[in-house]
Design an enzyme around this catalytic site. Sequence first.
Site, PDB file in Angstrom:
ATOM      1  NE  ARG A 133      -0.773  81.364  63.459  1.00 17.89           N
ATOM      2  CZ  ARG A 133      -0.032  80.477  64.366  1.00 17.89           C
ATOM      3  NH1 ARG A 133      -0.697  79.760  65.019  1.00 17.89           N
ATOM      4  NH2 ARG A 133       1.162  80.977  64.774  1.00 17.89           N
ATOM      5  N   PRO A 134      -6.190  84.686  62.609  1.00 18.76           N
ATOM      6  CG  PRO A 134      -6.293  86.066  60.770  1.00 18.76           C
ATOM      7  CD  PRO A 134      -5.423  85.662  61.547  1.00 18.76           C
ATOM      8  CB  CYS A 135      -8.199  79.836  62.181  1.00 18.09           C
ATOM      9  SG  CYS A 135      -8.783  79.953  63.834  1.00 18.09           S
ATOM     10  CG  HIS A 136     -12.056  84.898  63.067  1.00 17.56           C
ATOM     11  ND1 HIS A 136     -10.987  85.049  63.804  1.00 17.56           N
ATOM     12  CD2 HIS A 136     -12.442  85.761  62.405  1.00 17.56           C
ATOM     13  CE1 HIS A 136     -10.317  86.179  63.392  1.00 17.56           C
ATOM     14  NE2 HIS A 136     -11.675  86.759  62.862  1.00 17.56           N
ATOM     15  NE  ARG A 137      -9.709  88.341  60.157  1.00 14.89           N
ATOM     16  CZ  ARG A 137      -8.467  89.095  60.293  1.00 14.89           C
ATOM     17  NH1 ARG A 137      -7.584  88.836  59.693  1.00 14.89           N
ATOM     18  NH2 ARG A 137      -8.862  89.829  61.203  1.00 14.89           N
TER      19      ARG A 137
END
Length: 169
Positions: A133-137
């Site tokens: 779940r790409p919270c790094h984006r």
Amino acid sequence: MTHYATYDSPLGELLLVGEVSATAVGGTALTALSLPGQKGGATVQDGWIHDPSAFTEVTRQLRAYFDGELTDFTLEIATPGTEFRQRVWKALEAIPYGTTTSYGKLTAEIGAAPGAVRALGTAIGANPVLIVRPCHRVIGADGSLSGYAAGPERKERLLRLENALPRTA
């Protein structure tokens, strides 16, 4: 029944945690994916079963992601959270590979008041399945790489992998 395994990734040894699921490819729904030293990351608990075979599909997709061959995870995720957190997490899952968005834009996208940016940041920080779940984006409006539970250096490495590093970073 909670199962766990580890996966040796370019970011360090990941802890994979999941529950048996009749609907998940591979039979395991991912409940946590933690990186070494992650703030609030999962840790192995008494009673958990070490079962690498339960994570064959998870590790296959992670390997393909780190090899630059996978841009969209198709894993079943089973993470409880408040209605607000679920809205934020669903919005995270919709951020396309190779792109970034800001905390303010994401706040508007979920229909929250402009003053809810801090609450949004807290919900993002509570994301139990980093990378998938790409919270790094999600980055600062000025392009800064703030706010990643596994540290800004890992956030930068993930964004570089996706060719999504903002020009100012």
